[in-house]
Scaffold this motif. Structure first.
Motif, PDB file in Angstrom:
ATOM      1  N   GLY A  50       0.890  -1.249  -0.040  1.00  0.00           N
ATOM      2  CA  GLY A  50       0.096   0.215  -0.039  1.00  0.00           C
ATOM      3  C   GLY A  50       0.757   1.265  -0.107  1.00  0.00           C
ATOM      4  N   ALA A  51       0.189   2.457  -0.264  1.00  0.00           N
ATOM      5  CA  ALA A  51       0.896   3.512  -0.279  1.00  0.00           C
ATOM      6  C   ALA A  51       1.893   3.757   0.873  1.00  0.00           C
ATOM      7  CB  ALA A  51      -0.149   4.551  -0.620  1.00  0.00           C
ATOM      8  N   ASN A  52       1.526   3.610   1.991  1.00  0.00           N
ATOM      9  CA  ASN A  52       2.389   3.850   3.444  1.00  0.00           C
ATOM     10  C   ASN A  52       3.358   3.064   3.702  1.00  0.00           C
ATOM     11  OD1 ASN A  52       0.401   6.112   3.803  1.00  0.00           O
ATOM     12  ND2 ASN A  52      -0.903   4.590   4.970  1.00  0.00           N
ATOM     13  N   ALA A  53       3.354   1.917   3.056  1.00  0.00           N
ATOM     14  CA  ALA A  53       4.149   0.930   3.257  1.00  0.00           C
ATOM     15  C   ALA A  53       5.844   1.417   3.585  1.00  0.00           C
ATOM     16  CB  ALA A  53       4.140  -0.218   2.269  1.00  0.00           C
TER      17      ALA A  53
ATOM     18  N   ASP B 253       6.041  -4.416  -3.059  1.00  0.00           N
ATOM     19  CA  ASP B 253       5.447  -3.791  -4.253  1.00  0.00           C
ATOM     20  C   ASP B 253       4.080  -4.738  -4.449  1.00  0.00           C
ATOM     21  OD1 ASP B 253       7.006  -1.711  -4.256  1.00  0.00           O
ATOM     22  OD2 ASP B 253       8.551  -2.615  -5.606  1.00  0.00           O
ATOM     23  N   ASP B 254       4.296  -6.010  -4.489  1.00  0.00           N
ATOM     24  CA  ASP B 254       3.271  -6.720  -4.796  1.00  0.00           C
ATOM     25  C   ASP B 254       3.243  -8.096  -4.093  1.00  0.00           C
ATOM     26  OD1 ASP B 254       4.981  -8.421  -6.191  1.00  0.00           O
ATOM     27  OD2 ASP B 254       4.764  -7.260  -7.935  1.00  0.00           O
ATOM     28  N   ALA B 255       2.109  -9.014  -4.201  1.00  0.00           N
ATOM     29  CA  ALA B 255       2.367 -10.051  -3.483  1.00  0.00           C
ATOM     30  C   ALA B 255       3.429 -11.243  -4.082  1.00  0.00           C
ATOM     31  CB  ALA B 255       0.917 -10.712  -3.480  1.00  0.00           C
ATOM     32  N   ALA B 256       3.723 -11.114  -5.102  1.00  0.00           N
ATOM     33  CA  ALA B 256       4.927 -11.990  -5.645  1.00  0.00           C
ATOM     34  C   ALA B 256       5.999 -11.900  -4.999  1.00  0.00           C
ATOM     35  CB  ALA B 256       5.116 -11.737  -7.195  1.00  0.00           C
TER      36      ALA B 256
END
Length: 301
Positions: free
Chosen positions: A266-269, A285-288
């Motif tokens: 998400g944006a705050n990560a 950045d993604d679940a991968a």
């Protein structure tokens, strides 16, 4: 160490490729589509590459291609045919995310639910994720940010997606592998990105348990402890909730067992991970990236 290539008798090879032994023999004898090796007793044996070829042939003949036209083609040509078939079969999917959102914008809930249900029932999961769910989530985010989508409409999309996709995410009753928990922290009600990430992780082969939104850190830690979770994946999007998320993450870091990693999306990560400076908590950045992190841990278990 000597490497021995796996070989399979005709009955097993046919089962793995989804064929009958009679069909396999006919494809070999009449069309020369496959060339097995033979053992000292003359029995046919098939290696994994031969089974993959048989599987390609099976999929193409199921779509109407005659075996006589396929038999002489190499594997690369068979793959091109399969790819062309996929593009033709799913070409209409490209406009589906905008059609779904247009339906929500006009509160045509039945239309949205019907089209989404058909997509879930008919599309392979990779196609559903890459060409429907993820574009839908991105477009929802854009429309919500610029005011074209009201909060109620965003929640409507979330609710309908949640209802239809939770059955996919729920693990089998006897699932024994350690699961990755997906949730948001208190104050974070946006779950569309979380649903998308959970689906991606599920498609990558991870055992997923979707907990939903606005869970206190102590509750997440309690569930992780009781279930022996393999990790925790969290989404933080709302910038106004970043400070709250930071405090909750500190509590989570203190309460979790030492071997349980935490992934933030998400944006705050990135901001949260940099502020925390915890060895176990990192932004992705993604679940991968979650899948790549998890697999080595599973391999050592």
């Amino acid at each position: 160490m000597l490497y021995v290539r796996a070989m399979y008798p005709i009955k097993v090879a046919a089962q793995l490729a989804g064929l009958s032994t009679e069909t396999l023999r006919a494809w070999e004898r009449r069309h020369g589509a496959i060339r097995p090796v033979r053992d000292a007793n003359g029995r046919r044996l098939y290696d994994p590459a031969a089974i993959e070829r048989l599987s390609r042939l099976h999929r193409l003949t199921s779509r109407g291609h005659p075996i006589r036209d396929l038999a002489a083609l190499d594997d690369a040509a068979l793959d091109r045919l399969l790819d062309e078939g996929r593009r033709a079969a799913y070409g209409g999917v490209e406009t589906l995310p905008s059609r779904l959102l247009d339906a929500v914008a006009d509160y045509r809930v039945d239309e949205f639910d019907r089209d989404l249900s058909v997509a879930i029932a008919t599309l392979p999961m990779p196609v559903l994720l890459e060409r429907v769910v993820m574009p839908l989530l991105r477009e929802v985010g854009l429309r919500w940010a610029d005011g074209r989508l009201a909060v109620a409409q965003e929640r409507l999309v979330s609710s309908l997606l949640r209802m239809r996709l939770l059955a996919v995410l729920n693990p089998p009753p006897r699932e024994r592998r350690r699961r990755v928990l997906f949730a948001t922290l208190p104050g974070e009600g946006h779950e569309l990105g979380l649903i998308g990430a959970a689906l991606q992780a599920h498609e990558a082969g991870l055992p997923v348990l979707y907990l939903g939104t606005e869970l206190p850190a102590v509750e997440i830690a309690r569930v992780a402890s009781k279930l022996g979770a393999a990790g925790v994946a969290l989404s933080s999007v709302d910038p106004q909730q970043a400070r709250v998320a930071l405090e909750e993450l500190r509590r989570l870091d203190a309460a979790l067992a030492p071997d349980v990693p935490v992934w933030l999306g998400g944006a705050n990560a990135r901001y949260l991970a940099e502020e925390l400076r915890s060895a176990r908590i990192r932004a992705v950045d993604d679940a991968a990236a979650v899948a790549r992190s998890f697999r080595p841990r599973a391999g050592r278990a």
